[in-house]
Design a protein around this motif. Structure first.
Motif, short mmCIF file in Angstrom:
data_model
loop_
_atom_site.label_atom_id
_atom_site.label_comp_id
_atom_site.label_asym_id
_atom_site.label_seq_id
_atom_site.Cartn_x
_atom_site.Cartn_y
_atom_site.Cartn_z
N LYS A 20 -0.42 -3.64 7.74
CA LYS A 20 -0.94 -4.34 6.56
C LYS A 20 -1.29 -3.42 5.39
CE LYS A 20 -2.42 -8.23 9.22
NZ LYS A 20 -1.71 -9.38 8.83
N GLU A 21 -1.50 -2.15 5.65
CA GLU A 21 -1.86 -1.20 4.59
C GLU A 21 -0.66 -0.98 3.66
OE1 GLU A 21 -4.78 1.00 2.88
OE2 GLU A 21 -5.07 0.23 4.90
N PHE A 23 0.81 1.68 1.64
CA PHE A 23 0.74 3.10 1.35
C PHE A 23 1.29 3.44 -0.03
CE2 PHE A 23 0.45 3.32 6.06
CZ PHE A 23 -0.74 4.03 6.14
N TRP A 26 -1.68 4.00 -2.27
CA TRP A 26 -2.58 5.12 -1.98
C TRP A 26 -2.39 6.22 -3.02
CZ3 TRP A 26 -3.81 7.15 3.50
CH2 TRP A 26 -4.34 6.12 4.27
N TYR A 34 -2.54 13.45 5.03
CA TYR A 34 -2.07 12.99 6.35
C TYR A 34 -0.72 13.60 6.70
CZ TYR A 34 -5.72 9.42 6.69
OH TYR A 34 -6.92 8.77 6.81
N LYS A 41 -6.20 15.07 10.01
CA LYS A 41 -5.56 13.78 9.75
C LYS A 41 -4.06 13.92 9.97
CE LYS A 41 -8.98 12.32 6.39
NZ LYS A 41 -9.24 11.88 5.01
N GLN A 67 1.65 4.94 10.78
CA GLN A 67 0.34 4.82 11.42
C GLN A 67 -0.39 6.15 11.30
OE1 GLN A 67 0.22 2.94 15.24
NE2 GLN A 67 -1.61 4.02 15.85
N THR A 68 -1.64 6.09 10.84
CA THR A 68 -2.44 7.30 10.69
C THR A 68 -3.23 7.56 11.97
OG1 THR A 68 -4.37 6.19 9.77
CG2 THR A 68 -2.66 6.90 8.21
N ASP A 70 -6.28 7.86 12.25
CA ASP A 70 -7.52 7.09 12.29
C ASP A 70 -7.27 5.58 12.30
OD1 ASP A 70 -6.62 7.17 9.68
OD2 ASP A 70 -8.53 7.77 8.81
N LYS A 72 -5.03 3.47 10.68
CA LYS A 72 -4.47 2.66 9.60
C LYS A 72 -2.98 2.48 9.84
CE LYS A 72 -7.84 4.29 6.26
NZ LYS A 72 -8.53 5.38 6.95
N ARG A 73 -2.52 1.26 9.72
CA ARG A 73 -1.10 0.94 9.91
C ARG A 73 -0.61 0.22 8.67
NH1 ARG A 73 0.93 -0.07 15.39
NH2 ARG A 73 1.68 -2.07 14.65
N GLY A 74 0.51 0.71 8.15
CA GLY A 74 1.00 0.08 6.93
C GLY A 74 2.42 0.48 6.60
#
Length: 105
Positions: A20-21, A23, A26, A34, A41, A67-68, A70, A72-74
Motif C-alpha cells: 500500500k505504500e 514509494f 517518498w 534503505y 535499514k 518491502q523495508t 521495518d 513497510k510494503r509498497g
C-alpha cells in the motif's frame, strides 16, 4: 511470480496483497537510506514487473513491489527508455537495478 497484462492490473492486485505504500511519494534521501542499507535499514524487491507498450513507447514502465526491514510494503513505478522519469533519482534506480540483478540471472 504472477504475470499481469497491464500496469494498472498489477498495481491494483499488489495493493490488495498489502503493498500500500507509495514509494514514488517518498523523499529520495529516505529511500536511498534503505537502498544503501544505512542505519540498519534495508529494502528488498519482493517482485518486479516490466511493461512494454508496442504502439506507445510512453507505456514502457517497470513496477517494483518493495518491502523495508521495518515492515513497510509498497510500490515504486518508473518509466524506462526514452520516457524515463527524470524525477526518480538515478541513484535510486541504479540501486534497485543492482538489487534486481539476482532475479535476472
Amino acid at each position: 511470480m504472477e504475470q499481469y497484462r497491464t500496469l494498472s492490473e498489477a498495481i491494483n492486485t499488489l495493493k490488495e496483497k498489502g503493498f500500500k505504500e507509495d514509494f514514488n511519494q517518498w523523499d529520495a534521501d529516505e529511500l536511498l537510506t534503505y537502498i544503501k542499507g544505512e542505519d540498519g535499514k534495508k529494502i528488498k524487491i519482493v517482485e518486479f514487473h516490466r511493461f512494454e507498450g508496442t504502439s506507445d513507447m510512453g507505456a514502457n514502465s517497470i513496477l517494483y513491489a518493495l518491502q523495508t526491514s521495518d515492515g513497510k510494503r509498497g510500490l515504486l513505478v518508473d518509466a524506462y527508455g526514452t520516457y524515463a522519469n527524470q524525477e526518480t533519482s538515478a541513484e535510486i534506480m541504479k540501486g534497485l537495478a543492482i538489487h534486481r540483478q539476482a532475479y535476472d540471472k
